[in-house]
Design a protein around this motif. Structure first.
Motif, PDB file in Angstrom:
ATOM      1  N   ILE A  83       0.831  -1.205   0.000  1.00 54.11           N
ATOM      2  CA  ILE A  83       0.000   0.000   0.000  1.00 54.11           C
ATOM      3  C   ILE A  83       0.866   1.256   0.000  1.00 54.11           C
ATOM      4  O   ILE A  83       0.556   2.246  -0.671  1.00 54.11           O
ATOM      5  N   GLN A  86       1.954   1.873  -3.459  1.00 51.49           N
ATOM      6  CA  GLN A  86       0.811   2.371  -4.231  1.00 51.49           C
ATOM      7  C   GLN A  86       0.582   3.860  -3.962  1.00 51.49           C
ATOM      8  O   GLN A  86       0.366   4.653  -4.892  1.00 51.49           O
ATOM      9  N   ASN A  87       0.645   4.246  -2.693  1.00 51.25           N
ATOM     10  CA  ASN A  87       0.412   5.647  -2.330  1.00 51.25           C
ATOM     11  C   ASN A  87       1.481   6.566  -2.904  1.00 51.25           C
ATOM     12  O   ASN A  87       1.180   7.655  -3.408  1.00 51.25           O
ATOM     13  N   ARG A  90       0.900   6.790  -6.740  1.00 48.93           N
ATOM     14  CA  ARG A  90      -0.233   7.653  -7.093  1.00 48.93           C
ATOM     15  C   ARG A  90       0.110   9.122  -6.859  1.00 48.93           C
ATOM     16  O   ARG A  90      -0.216   9.985  -7.678  1.00 48.93           O
ATOM     17  N   THR A  91       0.742   9.406  -5.726  1.00 49.52           N
ATOM     18  CA  THR A  91       1.091  10.793  -5.420  1.00 49.52           C
ATOM     19  C   THR A  91       2.062  11.342  -6.452  1.00 49.52           C
ATOM     20  O   THR A  91       1.881  12.455  -6.965  1.00 49.52           O
ATOM     21  N   HIS A 104       4.194   9.628   4.360  1.00 48.20           N
ATOM     22  CA  HIS A 104       3.878   8.303   3.819  1.00 48.20           C
ATOM     23  C   HIS A 104       4.492   7.211   4.685  1.00 48.20           C
ATOM     24  O   HIS A 104       3.839   6.201   4.994  1.00 48.20           O
ATOM     25  N   THR A 108       2.466   4.395   7.165  1.00 49.74           N
ATOM     26  CA  THR A 108       2.694   2.954   7.050  1.00 49.74           C
ATOM     27  C   THR A 108       3.109   2.349   8.383  1.00 49.74           C
ATOM     28  O   THR A 108       2.581   1.313   8.805  1.00 49.74           O
ATOM     29  N   LYS A 123      -7.006   4.598   6.963  1.00 49.64           N
ATOM     30  CA  LYS A 123      -7.054   4.832   5.520  1.00 49.64           C
ATOM     31  C   LYS A 123      -6.024   5.849   5.070  1.00 49.64           C
ATOM     32  O   LYS A 123      -5.280   5.632   4.113  1.00 49.64           O
ATOM     33  N   ASP A 124      -5.948   6.988   5.762  1.00 46.93           N
ATOM     34  CA  ASP A 124      -5.040   8.045   5.320  1.00 46.93           C
ATOM     35  C   ASP A 124      -4.757   9.000   6.479  1.00 46.93           C
ATOM     36  O   ASP A 124      -5.226   8.777   7.602  1.00 46.93           O
TER      37      ASP A 124
END
Length: 442
Positions: A83, A86-87, A90-91, A104, A108, A123-124
């Motif tokens: 994840i 992935q983050n 995407r960023t 980030h 994690t 989630k964030d």
């Protein structure tokens, strides 16, 4: 330090002789009225004196964080580092701009702890728990800094009570017990009875071994020690890699040969990636998350090589001083993974062996060696190997006179319980066409 005797250990042999071979004498913690009796009510583990209570708690903590337990939870840790990639992907793709990756890495690290302790994730960074935890840690870390312990160094100050400090300590204690008390209730009310660390500790309560305040402060120790240290390490290593593109090139070559482009590295690949392993060890030496270890304390007189070490002395493991020693590491100011190339043993294994074979002191030494060392090593391997499998890390600092980015200054740091680099900016450039497919489609 005022009227308090400090013994600074800045050599690998002396650390081995005192903290390991004489661990029974040097494994306690300095007494502090405000922070042990008032703040933790004597319930903490990390700062617990080396007494019967510590010896009762240690097996419980080590069972939860053992190598076997980490292997059992490796899939959960693995998923969080997927994840993370992935983050970051995407960023970097959505903004096409540079970033400071600290948040980030922090998310994690926190998610791994919440997953293991609560069996749920965040989630964030907009999640209410993330914000509550971040605010608590900011207040807590400011409170425990050494400038708030002046009465330890100058006992006369005890005649002049520090009311603000006292009230801040009480406030911090309430924050700890409220924050982690809610998490305990959440686990109690989980009808699915999902297995997690808190549930394991609550079983100890049912057996009469612990009480609920014990659980609160054990969980506080796990959250506090298990989040900032790993995320700080990854933040430092990312900066060091951005400054050294030739090291990235060697790592990319190794990853392409061993892993290829069809999948991410996983924990079982670690023995076959010696250069990645060397980068991690060098990162812990060159720019680790702590400069001075948690203070040790000796409660009886001792003699060592002609030195008298009096009782009631604070004993400091000077990790930064050892890591920058030219007697131990050639050209210590150089980020050079090759110095550890070919060392197959984990840091956990080397920490228990001969001092001459030790790789670094990032996890402490002796009987108070970091209990989470196995989890931290797995996290660092997944973090570093996957960052380098997915991305080329480019320094996005301003350009110098000849048009090259100014190197990130790794000599400057924000000092505290955990050490962080000054804010920097890097770009994460997708290395090959399969990155998106592997990260987002599996």
């Amino acid at each position: 330090m005022g009227q308090q005797c400090w013994i600074i250990l800045t050599g690998d042999k002396v650390v081995s002789d005192l903290l390991q071979k004489r661990g029974g004498k040097y494994s306690s913690r300095p007494p502090n009225y405000y922070f042990f009796q008032i703040l933790t009510r004597g319930k903490g583990f990390v700062n617990c004196p080396y007494n019967g209570r510590y010896k009762m708690l240690a097996p419980i903590i080590l069972e939860i964080l053992s190598q076997r337990a980490v292997k059992e939870h490796s899939n959960l840790i693995d998923s969080q580092y997927r994840i993370l990639m992935q983050n970051i992907y995407r960023t970097s793709t959505n903004t096409n701009d540079s970033m400071y990756p600290k948040c980030h890495f922090q998310l994690t690290s926190l998610n791994i702890i919440t997953t293991l302790c609560l069996a749920r994730s965040i989630k964030d960074t907009e999640d209410p728990f993330y914000k509550e935890f971040e605010a608590f840690m900011k207040f807590h870390l400011n409170l425990i800094q050494v400038t708030n312990r002046l009465s330890d160094f100058f006992p006369i100050l005890r005649w002049f009570p520090n009311n603000k400090l006292y009230h801040d300590v009480i406030k911090d204690r309430r924050m700890i017990e409220t924050l982690y008390g809610k998490l305990i209730e959440e686990v109690k009310n989980d009808n699915e009875k999902k297995p997690c660390f808190i549930r394991s500790l609550l079983c100890k309560v049912d057996e009469g071994i612990l009480d609920e305040l014990d659980v609160v402060y054990i969980i506080n120790n796990i959250f506090s020690a298990g989040t900032d240290t790993v995320s700080s390490s990854l933040t430092w290593i990312t900066a060091a890699l951005a400054n050294n593109s030739h090291i990235q090139d060697k790592a990319h070559q190794e990853l392409d040969q061993v892993i290829g482009h069809s999948r991410l590295p996983n924990a079982s690949d670690e023995p076959n990636l010696p250069y990645i392993r060397a980068i991690i060890k060098e990162g812990q030496r060159y720019c680790g998350p702590v400069y001075l270890g948690v203070s040790h304390y000796t409660e009886e007189d001792d003699e060592y090589n002609g030195y008298h070490i009096p009782a009631n002395s604070v004993v400091i493991l000077n990790q930064y001083g050892i890591h920058m020693s030219e007697k131990i590491y050639e050209n210590p100011k150089e980020f050079k993974p090759e110095r550890f190339f070919g060392i197959k043993e984990s840091s956990a294994t080397l920490a228990k062996g001969k001092f001459e074979d030790r790789d670094h002191y990032g996890f402490g030494a002796g009987r108070r060696l970091c209990a989470g060392i196995h989890m931290a090593e797995l996290e660092l391997f997944l973090g570093v190997s996957r960052l380098l499998w997915c991305f080329k890390i480019e320094n996005a600092s301003p350009l110098d006179k000849i048009g090259k980015p100014i190197l990130i200054n790794l000599e400057k740091a924000h000092l505290g319980a955990t050490v962080w680099p000054e804010k920097y900016h890097v770009k994460f450039i997708k290395r090959h066409d399969n990155v998106e497919k592997v990260l987002l489609n599996e």
